[in-house]
Design a protein around this motif. Structure first.
Motif, short mmCIF file in Angstrom:
data_model
loop_
_atom_site.label_atom_id
_atom_site.label_comp_id
_atom_site.label_asym_id
_atom_site.label_seq_id
_atom_site.Cartn_x
_atom_site.Cartn_y
_atom_site.Cartn_z
N MET A 146 0.80 -1.22 0.00
CA MET A 146 0.00 0.00 0.00
C MET A 146 0.84 1.27 0.00
O MET A 146 0.29 2.37 -0.13
CB MET A 146 -0.92 0.00 1.23
N THR A 147 2.16 1.16 0.13
CA THR A 147 2.97 2.37 0.32
C THR A 147 3.23 3.20 -0.93
O THR A 147 3.40 4.41 -0.81
CB THR A 147 4.32 2.00 0.95
N PRO A 148 3.32 2.64 -2.14
CA PRO A 148 3.67 3.48 -3.29
C PRO A 148 2.74 4.67 -3.46
O PRO A 148 1.53 4.55 -3.27
CB PRO A 148 3.58 2.51 -4.48
N LYS A 149 3.32 5.80 -3.84
CA LYS A 149 2.59 7.07 -3.86
C LYS A 149 1.90 7.38 -5.19
O LYS A 149 1.11 8.32 -5.25
CB LYS A 149 3.55 8.21 -3.54
N ALA A 150 2.22 6.68 -6.25
CA ALA A 150 1.61 6.98 -7.54
C ALA A 150 1.91 5.84 -8.51
O ALA A 150 2.55 4.85 -8.13
CB ALA A 150 2.13 8.31 -8.08
N GLY A 151 1.46 5.99 -9.75
CA GLY A 151 1.62 4.91 -10.72
C GLY A 151 3.05 4.53 -10.98
O GLY A 151 3.42 3.35 -10.88
N ALA A 152 3.91 5.48 -11.34
CA ALA A 152 5.30 5.16 -11.65
C ALA A 152 6.03 4.65 -10.41
O ALA A 152 6.91 3.80 -10.51
CB ALA A 152 6.01 6.38 -12.22
N HIS A 153 5.65 5.17 -9.24
CA HIS A 153 6.23 4.67 -7.99
C HIS A 153 5.83 3.21 -7.78
O HIS A 153 6.63 2.40 -7.31
CB HIS A 153 5.74 5.54 -6.84
N TYR A 161 8.44 -10.59 -1.18
CA TYR A 161 9.47 -9.58 -1.41
C TYR A 161 8.92 -8.16 -1.36
O TYR A 161 9.65 -7.20 -1.61
CB TYR A 161 10.14 -9.84 -2.76
N GLY A 162 7.64 -8.01 -1.04
CA GLY A 162 7.02 -6.69 -1.00
C GLY A 162 7.64 -5.78 0.03
O GLY A 162 8.32 -6.22 0.97
N PRO A 163 7.43 -4.46 -0.10
CA PRO A 163 8.10 -3.49 0.77
C PRO A 163 7.48 -3.39 2.16
O PRO A 163 6.36 -3.86 2.40
CB PRO A 163 7.92 -2.18 0.00
N LEU A 164 8.20 -2.76 3.04
CA LEU A 164 7.73 -2.39 4.37
C LEU A 164 7.35 -0.91 4.35
O LEU A 164 7.85 -0.16 3.52
CB LEU A 164 8.84 -2.62 5.41
N PRO A 165 6.47 -0.48 5.28
CA PRO A 165 5.73 -1.29 6.23
C PRO A 165 4.43 -1.79 5.63
O PRO A 165 4.06 -1.40 4.52
CB PRO A 165 5.46 -0.30 7.36
N TYR A 166 3.72 -2.64 6.36
CA TYR A 166 2.38 -3.04 5.96
C TYR A 166 1.55 -3.31 7.21
O TYR A 166 2.09 -3.52 8.30
CB TYR A 166 2.40 -4.26 5.02
N THR A 167 0.23 -3.28 7.05
CA THR A 167 -0.66 -3.47 8.19
C THR A 167 -0.87 -4.95 8.47
O THR A 167 -0.90 -5.76 7.54
CB THR A 167 -2.03 -2.81 7.96
N ALA A 168 -1.02 -5.27 9.73
CA ALA A 168 -1.33 -6.65 10.14
C ALA A 168 -2.49 -6.61 11.12
O ALA A 168 -2.48 -5.81 12.08
CB ALA A 168 -0.12 -7.31 10.78
N ARG A 169 -3.50 -7.44 10.90
CA ARG A 169 -4.64 -7.54 11.82
C ARG A 169 -4.44 -8.78 12.68
O ARG A 169 -4.24 -9.88 12.18
CB ARG A 169 -5.95 -7.64 11.04
N HIS A 170 -4.53 -8.61 13.99
CA HIS A 170 -4.28 -9.69 14.92
C HIS A 170 -5.58 -10.35 15.36
O HIS A 170 -6.68 -9.83 15.11
CB HIS A 170 -3.48 -9.17 16.12
N ALA A 171 -5.47 -11.49 16.01
CA ALA A 171 -6.64 -12.30 16.37
C ALA A 171 -7.60 -11.53 17.27
O ALA A 171 -8.82 -11.74 17.21
CB ALA A 171 -6.17 -13.58 17.06
N ASP A 172 -7.09 -10.64 18.11
CA ASP A 172 -7.97 -9.88 19.00
C ASP A 172 -8.57 -8.65 18.34
O ASP A 172 -9.27 -7.87 19.00
CB ASP A 172 -7.21 -9.48 20.26
N GLY A 173 -8.32 -8.46 17.03
CA GLY A 173 -8.94 -7.37 16.29
C GLY A 173 -8.13 -6.09 16.22
O GLY A 173 -8.54 -5.15 15.53
N HIS A 174 -7.01 -6.00 16.90
CA HIS A 174 -6.23 -4.77 16.81
C HIS A 174 -5.22 -4.87 15.66
O HIS A 174 -4.91 -5.96 15.18
CB HIS A 174 -5.54 -4.45 18.14
#
Length: 523
Positions: free
Chosen positions: A158-165, A320-333
């Motif tokens: 989700m991090t890239p800022k635009a198409g070419a990025h 091989y995707g970039p960092l960071p990314y979101t992770a949803r945990h079992a307790d919903g946070h």
């Protein structure tokens, strides 16, 4: 020489019984001639009165300013009026139809704008503690899930800022995957019908770029592509639907051939609006594809930003995707997976592309658009966009050459050329003539595979009445160009500024304002 305005009035004429004005303003009714900001105010004046700042110890070291900044001082009314008058000279989607091909300039629903301005989204700060931005992370995660479902892919960055990025992100994923298996492949194949930024992105990532020709019907030459595949080819960057407005019918065969040769398939998703809800790129063998949220999902094109170009990834490239990314945990946070925890759950990432995690305003607008349409509504988006484009193509093919009109229905955009115009007339003349008709011109001279290309994308948000009005205007200008109307060579006539010498403007641009030299009388 006496100045004459469009009505033929001369300053010395005046009105009956009145003294003639001394100067000619250049105003056209309510369209006021606007001076440069440096011509309104001067650096020697200020628009406000402020007390002297208290003396404090310098904290900038050798970066402290030692001379005036040189900006003119304006009062509040002068400032507001200056920028308001400038804004009235802009063309915008809120003013009328914006036919830029390959740009998907669709209406931005006001619901999206309302959601993006909600407190907690508009005011969120990237350095807030994660516990205080759970709602924002939930939005990012929900949007990511939608993008994965709509494309049939395995993961998304989700991090890239635009198409070419996003293109660079996908290519870096391919590069990391090759490095992980010790494969030194160095060539990326780019078809003629691909988006213009593709070869630049591949070259920037360190690959050599080779061209693959198109067939006479405007699609990738499958035989030429398969003949070039070999142990040095890292992958192919393909646009589907392509920039000729055509769906690549051999896409699955292309993917299979590239995979069999050990390469990866990158798809430019700038034209996803034509197939969203209808075709899942993952089913076509795509390994990586960026999605312009500011196109398909209506978030507005900024003046150079912000954009947003998430990249969906196949199972082969997801690790091989970039960092960071979101992770949803079992307790919903929710948490963000950053470098500190990446070794445990994402050890093969190629690294970080941006300081923070994407564009919040773009994410909220896109998710609002998706949820308000639903799966069936998104399918209709593509169907109506394709219908509108074909309506334009068939309504104008008798007056403008449509080089691929016989290649089957076009997708989201209609492509014309300037062949058949009178001698000395070109696409540029038609584009400038459209300005006098009240329209921003379509995309011109792109794609390069068509001489004098004119690329029109109506999107799904325009009504038939709007399209009929545009078709009538373009038909009128095209007929004038075919008849050799000399007035078209000097168009536009009604814009705030006349036609530039584009060669001189490109080679000798005036990019700064300088104080005019003061004339000194000879002694």
């Amino acid at each position: 020489m006496t100045a004459i305005n469009q009505s033929g009035w001369k300053p010395e004429m005046g009105n009956a019984g009145e003294t003639a004005p001394a100067t000619f303003t250049g105003n056209k009714a309510l369209m006021l001639e606007e001076a440069l900001i440096f011509e309104i105010g001067t650096a020697a004046t200020t628009g406000v009165d402020l007390a002297d700042a208290p003396k404090v110890a310098a904290r900038l070291g050798n970066l402290e300013r030692h001379r005036d900044i040189g900006l003119p001082g304006l009062s509040e009314p002068e400032t507001v009026r200056h920028y308001t008058r400038l804004s009235r000279q802009n063309y915008a989607i809120d003013l009328g139809f914006f036919p830029l091909g390959s740009c998907t300039m669709k209406h931005n629903p006001r619901l999206n704008e309302k959601v993006a301005r909600m407190a907690g989204f508009a005011d969120v700060h990237p350095l807030q503690p994660v516990e205080t931005v759970q709602g924002a992370l939930a939005v990012i995660n929900e949007l990511a899930m939608w993008l994965i479902q709509l494309t049939g892919m395995h993961g998304v960055a989700m991090t890239p800022k635009a198409g070419a990025h996003g293109e660079l992100c996908g290519i870096l994923c391919i590069k990391a995957a090759l490095a992980a298996r010790g494969d030194p492949r160095s060539v990326i194949l780019v078809p003629e019908s691909a988006h213009g930024t593709n070869p630049a992105s591949a070259a920037f990532a360190g690959f050599s770029v080779e061209n693959i020709p198109a067939t006479s019907e405007g699609r990738v030459d499958l035989a030429a592509l398969t003949a070039r595949l070999g142990p040095d080819v890292a992958g192919v960057m393909i646009t589907n639907p392509n920039t000729c407005g055509l769906f690549e019918r051999d896409m699955k065969a292309i993917s299979d051939a590239v995979h069999a040769a050990g390469g990866y398939v990158y798809c430019d998703g700038a034209n996803f609006n034509a197939i969203v809800g209808r075709v899942r790129p993952g089913d076509l063998g795509i390994d990586a594809m960026h999605i312009n949220l500011h196109k398909t999902f209506s978030t507005p094109h900024g003046g150079g930003g912000p954009g947003s170009g998430p990249v969906v990834l196949s199972e082969a490239l997801s690790p091989y995707g970039p960092l960071p990314y979101t992770a949803r945990h079992a307790d919903g946070h929710y948490t963000l997976i950053e470098e500190e925890t990446a070794q445990e759950c994402h050890p093969h990432s190629f690294g970080r592309m941006t300081a923070f995690h994407g564009q919040m305003g773009m994410f909220t607008r896109a998710l609002s658009y998706i949820m308000s349409h639903g799966a069936d509504g998104l399918r209709q988006v593509a169907e109506d966009a394709v219908l509108n484009a074909n309506y334009i193509l068939r309504s104008l093919e008798d007056v403008l050459e449509a080089p691929f009109a016989d290649s089957g229905p076009c997708m989201h955009e209609a492509l014309f050329s300037d062949n058949g115009l009178a001698d000395g007339f070109s696409t540029l003349d038609i584009a400038k003539g459209l300005i006098d008709e009240g329209y921003h011109p379509m995309t011109v001279y792109f794609p390069l595979v068509v001489h004098g290309a004119m690329l029109v994308e109506p999107t799904e948000t325009e009504s038939k009445a709007t399209l009929d009005q545009f078709i009538g205007a373009l038909r009128s200008v095209a007929e004038r160009a075919k008849a050799g109307d000399p007035s078209l060579k000097s168009a536009p006539h009604h814009a705030p500024r006349r036609r530039l010498d584009e060669t001189q403007a490109a080679r000798k641009p005036v990019l700064v304002w300088r104080e005019p030299e003061q004339l000194v009388a000879a002694e």
